[in-house]
Design a protein around this motif. Structure first.
Motif, PDB file in Angstrom:
ATOM      1  N   VAL A   1      -6.338  -4.258   3.021  1.00 44.74           N
ATOM      2  CA  VAL A   1      -6.669  -4.964   4.257  1.00 44.74           C
ATOM      3  C   VAL A   1      -6.002  -4.324   5.461  1.00 44.74           C
ATOM      4  O   VAL A   1      -6.648  -4.082   6.495  1.00 44.74           O
ATOM      5  N   ASP A   2      -4.677  -4.024   5.353  1.00 46.88           N
ATOM      6  CA  ASP A   2      -3.981  -3.483   6.520  1.00 46.88           C
ATOM      7  C   ASP A   2      -3.117  -2.263   6.212  1.00 46.88           C
ATOM      8  O   ASP A   2      -3.016  -1.357   7.033  1.00 46.88           O
ATOM      9  N   VAL A   3      -2.534  -2.187   5.024  1.00 48.62           N
ATOM     10  CA  VAL A   3      -1.632  -1.075   4.733  1.00 48.62           C
ATOM     11  C   VAL A   3      -2.395   0.239   4.603  1.00 48.62           C
ATOM     12  O   VAL A   3      -2.031   1.244   5.227  1.00 48.62           O
ATOM     13  N   VAL A   4      -3.439   0.265   3.795  1.00 50.55           N
ATOM     14  CA  VAL A   4      -4.182   1.514   3.590  1.00 50.55           C
ATOM     15  C   VAL A   4      -4.766   2.050   4.897  1.00 50.55           C
ATOM     16  O   VAL A   4      -4.628   3.251   5.188  1.00 50.55           O
ATOM     17  N   PRO A   5      -5.422   1.220   5.728  1.00 50.58           N
ATOM     18  CA  PRO A   5      -5.898   1.756   7.011  1.00 50.58           C
ATOM     19  C   PRO A   5      -4.762   2.319   7.875  1.00 50.58           C
ATOM     20  O   PRO A   5      -4.952   3.338   8.547  1.00 50.58           O
TER      21      PRO A   5
END
Length: 324
Positions: free
Chosen positions: A190-194
């Motif tokens: 949701v937020d870490v990979v991007p």
């Protein structure tokens, strides 16, 4: 074993890492030496440890094993800081004094003059971030650490840490983060990979087997010799033994049967090939378990099966690439 670049850094690691969380507690010197030798002989390089592992006994054991096997120069040694034991409890403390003291102790116990990767184990609300990052910078500029990273940070914490450290005088980059990531735990997408993709950082996935559930061992109950039956680990495993997650495990088992591999091997290959992933951390109680796990290196999941597993496990946790 194939090597991968960690984000946009010059650090290269094996795409499977050897975890040592139970070394010194459930794994003794003999078994640890056999596992390390097996891992290195298979082409593995990244060995992950922390001061709190093995109830505090892990790093001394790992240091003895590195010395007895003569493998220090063949591994990328990744340590951690900011979690420490006080009065029998694990507490967060990322203050400069604590983390640098931990580094000194780790180096002594591991019998080495440097760590190849040093990671802040947890975000610490009680310590100014700049103070922690200044300690990382000092560790690199003093030659005791080659690369630095973080662990278990959220997306915004990751971005803030990266920008803050890069803005300091030495311009030392954060190259990696460790987060829990598996078919049963995809929140990182949701937020870490991007954030990692934008910042050029690499992801090291811990518990890629869903705390052991993705091995399929819990499909017909809780084995007596499993973590789920151990009072020390029961609460760690229990959240993943739910009906919705059981459906993911069954889909994984069917895919594994069709591909002639074990569920664990398919689960590891799925995580390994996700965006931004540099390496997946695997641990084992026995060398036989490790050998079976390492066989995932040769497993390739066909695109249609990979997508099916992604769909059945995804829910709303979709990577930015999939959203596009």
């Amino acid at each position: 074993m194939l090597l991968r670049q960690v984000g946009h850094s010059g650090l290269r690691v094996s795409r499977m890492a050897l975890g040592t969380m139970s070394w010194g507690a459930g794994v003794d010197d003999y078994e640890a030496a056999e596992q390390l030798t097996t891992f290195v002989d298979a082409g593995g390089t990244l060995v992950d440890t922390a001061p709190i592992y093995g109830d505090g006994a892990c790093e001394e054991l790992l240091g003895r094993v590195l010395a007895s096997t003569g493998t220090r120069d063949r591994v990328v040694l990744a340590g951690k800081c900011a979690l420490t034991r006080r009065d029998g409890e694990v507490v967060r403390d990322a203050s400069r004094g604590t983390v640098l003291d931990q580094l000194d102790l780790s180096l002594r116990q591991l019998g080495t003059d440097h760590l190849d990767l040093w990671q802040v184990h947890r975000w610490d609300d009680s310590t100014p971030l700049d103070e922690t990052l200044a300690a990382l910078e000092h560790a690199v500029t003093s030659g005791r650490v080659r690369y630095v990273g973080i662990s278990n940070f959220t997306g915004w914490q990751t971005a803030l840490g990266h920008a803050t450290l890069a803005g300091r005088p030495a311009r030392v980059p954060l190259v990696s983060t460790q987060v829990e990531y598996s078919l049963l735990r995809r929140e990182a997408e949701v937020d870490v990979v991007p954030a990692l993709q934008h910042l050029g950082m690499g992801l090291i996935a811990w518990s890629p087997l869903g705390r052991g559930v993705l091995t399929g061992k819990y499909r017909n109950g809780t084995p007596a010799d499993s973590r789920g039956a151990d009072p020390r680990w029961e609460q760690f495993v229990a959240p993943y033994l739910t009906p919705d997650r059981a459906g993911v495990v069954e889909a994984l088992a069917r895919a594994a049967e069709g591909l002639g591999a074990s569920p664990a091997q398919i689960a590891l290959a799925w995580v390994r090939d996700r965006p931004a992933v540099a390496s997946v951390v695997v641990g084992a109680r026995t060398t036989a378990q490790l050998v079976e796990t390492l066989a995932a290196e040769a497993v390739e999941v066909p695109p249609e099966i990979r997508q099916a597993l992604t769909d059945v496990s995804g829910g709303e946790a979709l990577s930015s690439a999939e959203k596009e």
